[in-house]
Design a protein around this motif. Structure first.
Motif, short mmCIF file in Angstrom:
data_model
loop_
_atom_site.label_atom_id
_atom_site.label_comp_id
_atom_site.label_asym_id
_atom_site.label_seq_id
_atom_site.Cartn_x
_atom_site.Cartn_y
_atom_site.Cartn_z
N GLU A 18 -3.67 3.82 2.47
CA GLU A 18 -4.67 2.17 2.83
C GLU A 18 -4.73 1.74 0.54
O GLU A 18 -5.46 1.06 0.09
N LEU A 19 -4.31 3.22 0.20
CA LEU A 19 -4.03 2.92 -1.77
C LEU A 19 -3.46 1.60 -2.23
O LEU A 19 -2.25 1.66 -1.50
N GLU A 20 -3.83 0.81 -2.92
CA GLU A 20 -2.97 -0.01 -3.27
C GLU A 20 -1.36 0.32 -4.23
O GLU A 20 -1.76 1.20 -5.15
N ALA A 21 -0.25 0.18 -3.83
CA ALA A 21 0.58 1.10 -4.12
C ALA A 21 0.32 0.06 -6.00
O ALA A 21 0.31 -0.76 -6.61
N ASP A 22 1.17 1.16 -7.22
CA ASP A 22 1.42 1.85 -8.25
C ASP A 22 0.18 0.98 -8.50
O ASP A 22 0.08 0.50 -10.43
N MET A 40 -5.60 4.13 -9.52
CA MET A 40 -6.50 4.56 -8.64
C MET A 40 -5.21 5.81 -7.91
O MET A 40 -5.10 6.34 -8.04
N ALA A 41 -4.28 4.52 -6.97
CA ALA A 41 -3.34 5.01 -6.67
C ALA A 41 -2.42 6.27 -8.01
O ALA A 41 -2.23 7.31 -7.52
N LYS A 42 -2.39 6.33 -8.59
CA LYS A 42 -1.75 7.42 -9.98
C LYS A 42 -2.61 8.04 -10.41
O LYS A 42 -1.83 9.33 -10.52
N GLY A 43 -3.69 8.32 -10.65
CA GLY A 43 -5.19 9.32 -9.86
C GLY A 43 -5.37 10.13 -9.13
O GLY A 43 -4.89 11.15 -9.48
N VAL A 85 1.24 -1.35 -0.37
CA VAL A 85 0.14 -0.35 0.29
C VAL A 85 1.23 1.04 -0.13
O VAL A 85 2.14 1.43 0.18
N THR A 86 0.51 2.39 -0.64
CA THR A 86 0.92 3.28 -0.16
C THR A 86 -0.01 4.68 0.46
O THR A 86 -0.97 4.64 0.22
N LEU A 134 -14.02 14.51 8.86
CA LEU A 134 -14.43 14.15 7.54
C LEU A 134 -13.43 12.49 7.28
O LEU A 134 -12.02 13.09 7.04
N VAL A 135 -13.81 11.66 7.63
CA VAL A 135 -13.25 10.55 7.03
C VAL A 135 -13.35 9.80 6.25
O VAL A 135 -14.84 9.18 7.17
N ILE A 136 -13.40 8.83 5.22
CA ILE A 136 -14.09 8.53 4.62
C ILE A 136 -13.91 7.45 3.20
O ILE A 136 -12.55 6.84 3.36
N SER A 137 -14.52 5.90 3.06
CA SER A 137 -13.56 5.24 2.67
C SER A 137 -14.11 5.41 0.76
O SER A 137 -14.67 6.72 0.31
N TRP A 138 -12.81 4.98 -0.03
CA TRP A 138 -12.73 5.24 -1.34
C TRP A 138 -13.16 4.01 -2.14
O TRP A 138 -11.61 3.75 -2.76
#
Length: 154
Positions: free
Chosen positions: A113-117, A120-123, A5-6, A75-79
């Motif tokens: 909690e973004l999947e690395a590479d 979604m992380a790039k965007g 994750v990143t 404010l905390v949200i999942s994405w």
């Protein structure tokens, strides 16, 4: 196997109040003016929220759950992308921290909690800077930026 994750953290200072910044993030009529999308929810913890493109198609681009709603400071949200929303492993988390800073607001947006590479992380790495710049412009001048602008060809 655990996914790598990143995370990204963005901080900006806005000549505004915590109440106005919080409303600009959570009120769909305002988000459409600087983000080109509406953030739609009843904002109760556990409720769903949708990030809907503010055009004739009304495409739902991002979905998630409200984790914490504490106006005007947090404010905390999942994405997640709608196509992967059923898989909790695909969800990342966005935390908006809003604090008074003398006569302005310090806004910190942490997307983790973004999947690395991943796409979604790039965007995210390209999207948040322009969205937050547009939010700042909107609150300080009344006009947001074109968040869909592309670099000029060389």
């Amino acid at each position: 196997m655990t996914k790598e994750v990143t995370s990204f953290v963005y901080v900006t200072y806005i000549a505004s109040t915590p109440e106005k910044v919080f409303e600009a993030i959570s009120n769909p009529e305002i988000t459409r003016r600087y983000w080109g999308h509406e953030n739609v929810s009843d904002w109760k913890p556990g409720s769903t929220w949708e990030h809907i493109r503010a055009n004739d198609e009304r495409t739902v681009n991002i979905v998630g759950k409200v984790i914490e709603f504490s106006p005007p400071n947090r404010l905390v949200i999942s994405w997640a992308s709608p196509a992967r929303a059923d898989n909790p492993e695909s969800h990342s988390r966005v935390t908006f921290e809003i604090e008074e800073y003398e006569d302005m607001v310090r806004l910190t947006v942490a997307h983790d909690e973004l999947e690395a590479d991943s796409d979604m992380a790039k965007g995210i790495s390209k999207g948040w800077p322009v969205v937050l710049s547009s939010l700042k412009s909107y609150l300080e001048t009344g006009s947001g930026l074109d968040v869909f602008a592309k670099p000029k060809a060389a």
